[in-house]
Design an enzyme around this catalytic site. Structure first.
Site, PDB file in Angstrom:
ATOM      1  N   CYS A   2       0.857  -1.172   0.000  1.00 41.85           N
ATOM      2  CA  CYS A   2       0.000   0.000   0.000  1.00 41.85           C
ATOM      3  C   CYS A   2       0.896   1.226   0.000  1.00 41.85           C
ATOM      4  O   CYS A   2       2.103   1.135   0.108  1.00 41.85           O
ATOM      5  CB  CYS A   2      -0.853  -0.013   1.260  1.00 41.85           C
ATOM      6  SG  CYS A   2      -1.631  -1.592   1.545  1.00 41.85           S
ATOM      7  N   ARG A  28       1.042   2.148  -5.837  1.00 42.80           N
ATOM      8  CA  ARG A  28       1.330   1.064  -4.877  1.00 42.80           C
ATOM      9  C   ARG A  28       0.078   0.291  -4.489  1.00 42.80           C
ATOM     10  O   ARG A  28       0.134  -0.688  -3.750  1.00 42.80           O
ATOM     11  CB  ARG A  28       1.981   1.646  -3.611  1.00 42.80           C
ATOM     12  CG  ARG A  28       3.260   2.428  -3.872  1.00 42.80           C
ATOM     13  CD  ARG A  28       3.784   3.031  -2.586  1.00 42.80           C
ATOM     14  NE  ARG A  28       4.228   1.989  -1.685  1.00 42.80           N
ATOM     15  CZ  ARG A  28       5.473   1.512  -1.675  1.00 42.80           C
ATOM     16  NH1 ARG A  28       6.361   1.992  -2.505  1.00 42.80           N
ATOM     17  NH2 ARG A  28       5.813   0.553  -0.857  1.00 42.80           N
ATOM     18  N   ASN A  97       1.247  -0.364   6.167  1.00 42.02           N
ATOM     19  CA  ASN A  97       1.623  -1.075   4.949  1.00 42.02           C
ATOM     20  C   ASN A  97       2.423  -2.284   5.409  1.00 42.02           C
ATOM     21  O   ASN A  97       3.441  -2.140   6.080  1.00 42.02           O
ATOM     22  CB  ASN A  97       2.472  -0.176   4.038  1.00 42.02           C
ATOM     23  CG  ASN A  97       3.011  -0.975   2.848  1.00 42.02           C
ATOM     24  OD1 ASN A  97       2.422  -1.983   2.459  1.00 42.02           O
ATOM     25  ND2 ASN A  97       4.144  -0.548   2.307  1.00 42.02           N
ATOM     26  N   GLY A  98       1.949  -3.488   5.063  1.00 43.98           N
ATOM     27  CA  GLY A  98       2.677  -4.702   5.449  1.00 43.98           C
ATOM     28  C   GLY A  98       1.700  -5.785   5.872  1.00 43.98           C
ATOM     29  O   GLY A  98       0.497  -5.696   5.630  1.00 43.98           O
ATOM     30  N   LYS A 459       2.691  -9.243 -20.240  1.00 42.05           N
ATOM     31  CA  LYS A 459       1.967  -8.010 -20.595  1.00 42.05           C
ATOM     32  C   LYS A 459       0.562  -8.341 -21.095  1.00 42.05           C
ATOM     33  O   LYS A 459      -0.418  -7.667 -20.757  1.00 42.05           O
ATOM     34  CB  LYS A 459       2.753  -7.252 -21.676  1.00 42.05           C
ATOM     35  CG  LYS A 459       4.020  -6.603 -21.173  1.00 42.05           C
ATOM     36  CD  LYS A 459       3.704  -5.414 -20.299  1.00 42.05           C
ATOM     37  CE  LYS A 459       4.843  -5.006 -19.402  1.00 42.05           C
ATOM     38  NZ  LYS A 459       5.323  -6.034 -18.466  1.00 42.05           N
ATOM     39  N   LYS A 569       1.986  -1.642  -8.340  1.00 42.75           N
ATOM     40  CA  LYS A 569       3.286  -1.448  -8.992  1.00 42.75           C
ATOM     41  C   LYS A 569       4.420  -2.063  -8.179  1.00 42.75           C
ATOM     42  O   LYS A 569       5.381  -2.554  -8.726  1.00 42.75           O
ATOM     43  CB  LYS A 569       3.546   0.058  -9.153  1.00 42.75           C
ATOM     44  CG  LYS A 569       4.818   0.403  -9.903  1.00 42.75           C
ATOM     45  CD  LYS A 569       4.703   0.070 -11.359  1.00 42.75           C
ATOM     46  CE  LYS A 569       5.951   0.416 -12.131  1.00 42.75           C
ATOM     47  NZ  LYS A 569       5.880  -0.072 -13.521  1.00 42.75           N
TER      48      LYS A 569
HETATM   49  C1  AGP Z   1       5.516  -6.140 -14.572  1.00 43.83           C
HETATM   50  O1  AGP Z   1       4.830  -5.428 -15.579  1.00 43.83           O
HETATM   51  C2  AGP Z   1       4.812  -6.084 -13.260  1.00 43.83           C
HETATM   52  N1  AGP Z   1       4.562  -4.737 -12.875  1.00 43.83           N
HETATM   53  C3  AGP Z   1       5.516  -6.924 -12.203  1.00 43.83           C
HETATM   54  O2  AGP Z   1       5.736  -8.218 -12.711  1.00 43.83           O
HETATM   55  C4  AGP Z   1       6.881  -6.379 -11.726  1.00 43.83           C
HETATM   56  O3  AGP Z   1       7.846  -6.514 -12.736  1.00 43.83           O
HETATM   57  C5  AGP Z   1       7.318  -7.190 -10.496  1.00 43.83           C
HETATM   58  O4  AGP Z   1       6.352  -7.018  -9.473  1.00 43.83           O
HETATM   59  C6  AGP Z   1       8.711  -6.795  -9.974  1.00 43.83           C
HETATM   60  O5  AGP Z   1       8.674  -5.452  -9.573  1.00 43.83           O
HETATM   61  P1  AGP Z   1      10.088  -4.714  -9.301  1.00 43.83           P
HETATM   62  O6  AGP Z   1      10.806  -4.638 -10.608  1.00 43.83           O
HETATM   63  O7  AGP Z   1       9.710  -3.375  -8.764  1.00 43.83           O
HETATM   64  O8  AGP Z   1      10.851  -5.543  -8.296  1.00 43.83           O
END
Ligand code: AGP
Length: 574
Positions: A2, A28, A97-98, A459, A569
């Site tokens: 979060c 997030r 967050n956690g 994707k 993200k």
């Molecule tokens: C990829 O499009 C996703 N957003 C997801 O797989 C991402 O690559 C993965 O969660 C790793 O995130 P990071 O590169 O911030 O460690």
């Protein structure tokens, strides 16, 4: 994972200012949103921040306030489960967050003490834990009692400070003028200040408008240093683009150029040091998740082409498969620098004496600060949850590293070809119309094209909501080919010199597949031609075709694109 933001200010500020800061962390998680103020106001609801902002009085003021944008872990997406949470009296308000791992034990104890728990979340228990206590003392007890990961902000009705606790989940304090801003990462305040204090694990702080006191988990005062950070504070706008995803796809040549220049100048020393660490390591293991794992697979290919053996492990499985000792070099790749699976892997490897290198996009992130050496891919903030420009810059950094080990790339030509790829955009839009209603899509490739096959499939799943499999071309005939029937789309990645993938393509065509050919070798039936270059340039350019294809399929389907359902993200939980 979060996003949390708190502001404590000398002068009253409008709640709209707090929510604007929170919006910068919306990548997030965006299941629900809420805020609480020193006046005892708590407002929260399910849905995205932009809708929430139309329903609350953003002009109401506070001198202390906290806020939260949620990606649901414990408890469904409901208003009751949204943060902030309060204790029984409503005097204690918290955002978290956690994940609290011993939440059942804690919940039973609190219920026995007579607390009324109204949500299904683990986070609410934190508010009840602090109810009626001296908060500073209770912070020490909290570290003793609670197992799990947490970044917690606590305020009291009528209080003048924010209490902040940190273990594993990220937290940073931005020092602005007459105001202190605490956030999950620097994006929360990078438009207000470039001065920050980064929390380390097992620390808590008491933060006033012009003061901050840091303590270790036993309550002993500790010294912390203010760091000045470089980060584009200008507001990320979509400008003329419909979505951040297409904006970030289109800006890849620019950010690639910026990275290459930095590797030739301010990051030159560090990339040379990483090269030396590779040459002196007995064992090299990449660790990453998702798209970053696909970049690390390409890293193992480029190193193999440079005569160096390396392996790549998916972070959530690292502890089960990694052989680590003090002659091992771990290379962690992470856009956010906050992926909990990667953080846990790094901590596991450090315990065995391994050296840690990292390749990140967000500076001062937890993974960067856990590393012996860390390089920045300088892609700028990536707002779309799906990684596009950050994947490409991760691959370019790995290509640059391996060019120092003998695997040469013509980077100027690569950037030019990246720009030229957009000339095929209209053809891609047409293909998207044809594929948008497909139930399954397969993507096949070999060698350096295999990680790209997986990346394009990811994707397709996360942006276009189509089930897709990215596979080694040679593996298809060992089972999955049973699923190929008339009209099933198979995207085949054919770099020059690879005859075997042509055979794999013919095998599926013989079973009625609708093949789409992305190729750098002259072939009768090529849908998308890629200029010739080395494996790295084929990987980057073919993947850009895939990025645009998934974007235009999602556009055809009217999907959210920048904030796909169920995703966030930065995955800061295990
Ligand atoms: C990829 O499009 C996703 N957003 C997801 O797989 C991402 O690559 C993965 O969660 C790793 O995130 P990071 O590169 O911030 O460690």
């Amino acid at each position: 994972m979060c996003g949390i933001v708190g502001i404590v200010s000398e002068k009253p500020f409008e709640v709209g200012e707090l929510i604007k800061a929170l919006k910068r962390l919306e990548y997030r998680g965006y299941d629900s949103v809420g805020f609480a103020t020193d006046k005892g106001v708590v407002e929260k609801d399910v849905g995205e921040i932009k809708d929430f902002m139309t329903r609350v009085d953003l002009k109401q003021t506070a001198k202390v306030a906290i806020s939260h944008t949620r990606w649901a872990t414990h408890g469904g997406v409901t208003k009751t489960n949204a943060h902030p949470h309060t204790d029984c009296s409503g005097d204690i308000m918290i955002v978290h967050n956690g994940i609290i791992e011993n939440f059942i034990e804690l919940k039973n104890e609190l219920k026995k003490e007579g607390h009324k728990i109204i949500s299904d979340t683990d986070s609410e228990l934190i508010a009840h834990f602090f109810e009626g206590k001296d908060i500073k003392k209770a912070c020490v007890d909290f570290f003793k009692k609670v197992r799990g990961t947490f970044a917690v902000l606590i305020i009291k009705k009528g209080g003048e400070e924010i209490y902040a606790l940190k273990k594993d989940s990220p937290l940073a304090l931005g020092i602005a003028d007459g105001m202190n801003i605490i956030g999950s990462d620097i994006y929360a305040f990078s438009d207000k200040t470039n001065k920050a204090i980064f929390f380390d694990d097992n620390e808590f702080a008491i933060i006033g408008p012009r003061s901050y006191e840091f303590f270790d988990k036993e309550g002993n005062p500790i010294e912390k240093h203010v760091q000045e950070f470089e980060w584009s504070s200008r507001e990320e706008e979509k400008k003329k683009y419909k979505h951040f995803m297409i904006k970030e796809i289109k800006e890849q040549p620019i950010v690639a150029e910026r990275l290459i220049r930095s590797l030739e100048t301010e990051q030159k020393e560090k990339i040379l040091e990483l090269k030396n660490m590779i040459e002196n390591a007995k064992r090299i293991i990449f660790v990453a998740a998702g798209t970053s794992y696909h970049a690390s697979l390409l890293g193992t290919y480029f190193l193999h082409e440079s005569g160096v053996e390396a392996h790549a492990l998916i972070a959530s499985e690292f502890n089960s498969f990694a052989t680590v000792d003090d002659e091992t070099l771990i290379i962690a790749i992470s856009q956010s620098g906050e992926t909990m699976d990667v953080i846990k892997s790094i901590k596991f490897a450090r315990e065995s004496g391994a050296k840690i290198a990292s390749i990140v996009n967000v500076p001062y992130s937890s993974i960067q600060r856990l590393s012996d050496i860390s390089l920045n891919i300088l892609a700028g903030q990536e707002i779309c949850v799906a990684s596009t420009k950050t994947f490409t810059n991760q691959v370019i950094l790995l290509l640059y590293l391996c060019s120092l080990l003998g695997y040469k790339t013509n980077f100027r030509e690569l950037v030019r070809n990246m720009q030229n790829i957009f000339e095929q955009e209209e053809k891609i839009k047409e293909l998207a119309k044809e594929l948008k209603d497909k139930k399954d899509i397969y993507v096949i490739g070999r060698a350096m094209a295999y990680p790209v096959a997986r990346e394009i499939a990811l994707k397709l799943k996360e942006i276009s909501y189509i089930h897709a499999e990215g596979m080694m071309g040679g593996e298809l005939k060992h089972g999955t080919i049973a699923l190929i029937e008339d009209g099933v789309p198979v995207i085949s990645l054919i770099p020059e010199g690879d005859e075997d993938i042509i055979s794999n393509t013919k095998e599926v065509e013989a079973r009625g597949a609708r093949t789409i050919i992305i190729s750098s070798q002259p072939m009768k039936k090529t849908d998308f031609a890629i200029p010739s270059g080395n494996g790295g340039t084929f990987a980057i350019l073919s993947n850009m075709i895939g990025q645009m294809l998934t974007y235009y399929i999602a556009l055809e389907k009217g999907l959210p694109i920048d904030k796909p359902r169920n995703l966030a993200k930065s995955v800061t939980v295990k």
